[in-house]
Design an enzyme around this catalytic site. Structure first.
Site, PDB file in Angstrom:
ATOM      1  N   HIS A 271      -3.478   5.601   3.859  1.00  0.00           N
ATOM      2  CA  HIS A 271      -4.253   4.458   3.391  1.00  0.00           C
ATOM      3  C   HIS A 271      -3.677   3.137   3.895  1.00  0.00           C
ATOM      4  O   HIS A 271      -4.415   2.252   4.361  1.00  0.00           O
ATOM      5  CB  HIS A 271      -4.275   4.487   1.857  1.00  0.00           C
ATOM      6  CG  HIS A 271      -5.293   3.596   1.240  1.00  0.00           C
ATOM      7  ND1 HIS A 271      -4.981   2.357   0.728  1.00  0.00           N
ATOM      8  CD2 HIS A 271      -6.610   3.774   1.028  1.00  0.00           C
ATOM      9  CE1 HIS A 271      -6.072   1.811   0.213  1.00  0.00           C
ATOM     10  NE2 HIS A 271      -7.084   2.658   0.383  1.00  0.00           N
TER      11      HIS A 271
ATOM     12  N   ASP B  76       0.847  -1.177   0.000  1.00  0.00           N
ATOM     13  CA  ASP B  76       0.000   0.000   0.000  1.00  0.00           C
ATOM     14  C   ASP B  76       0.892   1.239   0.000  1.00  0.00           C
ATOM     15  O   ASP B  76       1.981   1.233  -0.553  1.00  0.00           O
ATOM     16  CB  ASP B  76      -0.925  -0.049   1.219  1.00  0.00           C
ATOM     17  CG  ASP B  76      -2.274   0.594   0.963  1.00  0.00           C
ATOM     18  OD1 ASP B  76      -2.320   1.825   0.774  1.00  0.00           O
ATOM     19  OD2 ASP B  76      -3.276  -0.138   0.950  1.00  0.00           O
TER      20      ASP B  76
ATOM     21  N   SER C 184     -11.156  -1.337  -0.378  1.00  0.00           N
ATOM     22  CA  SER C 184      -9.850  -1.174   0.263  1.00  0.00           C
ATOM     23  C   SER C 184      -9.897  -1.534   1.738  1.00  0.00           C
ATOM     24  O   SER C 184      -8.892  -1.933   2.323  1.00  0.00           O
ATOM     25  CB  SER C 184      -9.383   0.284   0.142  1.00  0.00           C
ATOM     26  OG  SER C 184      -8.943   0.573  -1.141  1.00  0.00           O
TER      27      SER C 184
END
Length: 451
Positions: A86, A54, A239
Site C-alpha cells: 500500500h 503508510d 488512499s
C-alpha cells in the site's frame, strides 16, 4: 489504542502479470487535474520532502535517488520496508519519475520521499504510531505529510501531532475514507488537515468515497501505481486520491519563493472542489519571485514574406502574464494566453530583421529570445528573349530563384527549377512566363510581346 485501516478499495490491489509500464490513457487523472500542464512550470524540487505514512516504501527504480532513510514505528527499527504494498503504491503516485518509459508518471517527479512505516503487513496500525510518525516526519523537514489511512474516532493524540506538524511548517493531507458516508473520518476531519475524496474520470464522486462539508478537496480516485515488485496496476480509493493531492502539494511547495504550508493549502483549495494543479499554481503568492519564465520560439522559417505567424511556448511557476513580439525593435503583437501565436506583417520590408520574443511572468520577470530572419517582399527581376519559337527566361533575386514557369492560357505547361530556362512557345492565345523566388514572390512577363 484505536486501530486504523489503510482504506484500500477491495479489488484495487496490483494484479500479478500486469504491464511494467502504465498506458497514458490509464493515467487520466493527470490531464483531468491539469498536472500535465503544470509540469511545464515545475516538476518539483529535491528540496521538497513528502512523507508517506503508510505500510512502508520499497525501493524502486522510479524512486531512485529520491527515497530517503526513514523509520518503522511498527517494528521499531530504521527499516521502513513495505510488507503490504500500500505504501509503495502511494509513493509512486506522488513521486515516480516521469516520462522515462517505464513504471508510472508520478505527480512530483523531483520531490523526495520520506518513508514512515506506521501500518503492518495487514494494513492496520494505531493512533499512537500514527502520531509518532507525524512528529517524526515534521522533525525531518517534510513539507507535506501524506496519510492514506484513517479511523472513525477523533483523537487528541492525532490533533496534537497535526498541530505540531503545522508548527514545523508541514501540511498534512489525509484520506476521507471509503465507506461512502458523510461521517467524519480521522485524521482527515481535523480542520487543518486537507481531507481528500475520490472522483471518477467524469469528475463525479465515486460511490465509495466519503463526503461532506469536512472534505476539502477531491482528486482522481483510481490511479496507476507500482507495488514493491515494480508491477504496474490500478490503485483505487481515497488512499489513492490522497497521494495525488500530496504530489500536487509537493509541486506547489517547490516553487520560488517557497510558500508556507498555509499558502499551499489555500492554493490547493482555490479550485473549490476537484484539485486543479494549474489553478493552484496561479493562486500562490508571487511577491519575491525572481525566477524568469521559460520561453521558446516555434518553428521560424529563415526566409519570410507577407504576413507571418510566430508561435511560442511560454510557462512560469506563477503564470505568464503576456508574450510580446518585436520586429526590428518595434512592438508588433501581444498575446496574453496560451497557445501563443503572434502575427507580423513583414511587408514591405526586404532584408534582415531581428525578431525578439519577450515573455513576462506575473511578477514582471522577463525572458527574451531573439531570432534573425530575412524578409523578402520584392518580386524577382525577369528578362525574356525570343528566337523564333524559343523563349529564354533569365531571373534574379537576392533570395534566389525557386522556379521558372511557362503558363499557356492560364495553365502551367513547363517548369525549370533554375534561374535560367528555355521554353518552346506554342501557338496560343496567351503565353506568359512566371518567375518565383524562394520567398514566394512572383514576377510575370508576357511571352507573346517579346521579339
Amino acid at each position: 489504542m484505536r486501530k486504523l485501516l489503510a482504506g484500500l478499495i477491495v479489488g484495487a490491489a496490483l494484479v500479478p502479470g500486469a504491464p511494467a509500464r502504465a498506458a497514458a490513457a490509464d493515467q487520466w487523472g493527470l490531464a483531468q487535474t491539469r498536472v500535465d500542464q503544470a509540469w511545464s512550470a515545475t516538476r518539483g524540487s529535491a528540496r521538497t520532502i513528502v512523507a508517506v505514512l503508510d505500510s512502508g516504501v520499497s525501493p524502486l527504480p522510479d524512486l531512485a535517488g529520491r527515497l530517503l532513510p526513514g523509520h518503522d514505528f511498527v517494528n521499531h527499527d530504521d527499516d521502513p520496508a513495505d510488507d503490504n504494498g500500500h505504501g509503495t503504491m502511494a509513493a509512486t503516485v506522488i513521486a515516480a519519475a516521469g516520462r522515462n518509459g517505464k513504471g508510472v508518471d508520478g505527480v512530483c517527479w523531483s520531490c523526495r520521499i520520506l518513508p514512515v512505516k506506521v501500518l503492518d503487513a495487514k494494513g492496520a496500525g494505531g493512533y499512537t504510531g500514527i502520531a509518532l510518525g507525524i512528529r517524526y516526519a515534521a522533525d525531518r523537514g517534510a513539507a507535506v505529510i501524506s496519510l492514506s489511512l484513517g479511523g472513525s474516532d477523533d483523537s487528541p493524540l492525532l490533533r496534537d501531532a497535526v498541530a505540531y506538524a503545522e508548527s514545523r511548517g508541514a501540511l498534512v493531507v489525509a484520506a476521507a475514507g471509503n465507506r461512502g458516508v458523510s461521517t467524519p473520518h480521522y485524521p482527515a476531519a481535523i480542520p487543518s488537515v486537507v481531507a481528500v475524496g475520490g472522483v471518477t474520470p467524469a469528475g463525479t464522486r465515486y460511490e465509495w468515497s466519503n463526503f461532506g462539508a469536512w472534505v476539502d478537496v477531491t482528486a482522481p480516485g483510481c490511479n496507476q501505481a507500482q507495488g514493491p515488485s515494480g508491477v504496474v496496476g490500478p490503485y483505487c480509493g481515497t488512499s489513492s486520491a490522497t497521494p495525488f493531492v500530496a504530489g500536487v502539494a509537493g509541486l506547489l511547495a517547490s516553487t520560488d519563493p517557497a510558500p508556507s504550508a498555509a499558502q499551499v493549502r489555500t492554493a490547493l483549495l482555490a479550485s473549490r472542489g476537484r484539485v486543479d494543479a494549474l489553478t493552484a499554481l496561479r493562486a500562490l503568492p508571487y511577491d519575491g519571485d525572481v525566477t524568469r519564465p521559460s520561453v521558446s520560439l516555434g518553428p521560424v522559417r529563415p526566409l519570410v514574406r507577407g504576413r507571418v505567424t510566430i508561435t511560442a511556448a511560454a510557462s512560469d511557476q506563477h503564470g505568464v502574464s503576456r508574450v510580446q513580439l518585436y520586429a526590428g525593435g518595434r512592438l508588433v503583437a501581444t498575446d496574453t494566453s496560451a497557445p501563443y501565436a503572434l502575427g507580423w506583417q513583414s511587408a514591405p520590408r526586404t532584408g534582415p530583421v531581428v525578431l525578439e520574443l519577450r515573455a513576462y511572468d506575473r511578477r514582471g520577470n522577463l525572458t527574451v529570445v531573439r531570432r534573425t530572419v530575412r524578409a523578402d517582399n520584392t518580386a524577382p527581376a525577369l528578362r525574356l528573349t525570343r528566337t523564333g519559337r524559343t523563349l529564354t527566361a533569365r531571373a534574379a533575386d537576392p533570395s534566389g530563384i525557386a522556379r521558372l514557369e511557362l503558363v499557356v492560357n492560364g495553365r502551367v505547361t513547363a517548369r525549370h527549377a533554375a534561374a535560367t530556362g528555355r521554353f518552346t512557345v506554342p501557338r496560343a492565345r496567351k503565353v506568359v512566363v512566371r518567375a518565383v523566388d524562394r520567398a514566394g514572390n512572383a514576377k510575370v512577363a508576357d511571352g507573346k510581346l517579346v521579339r
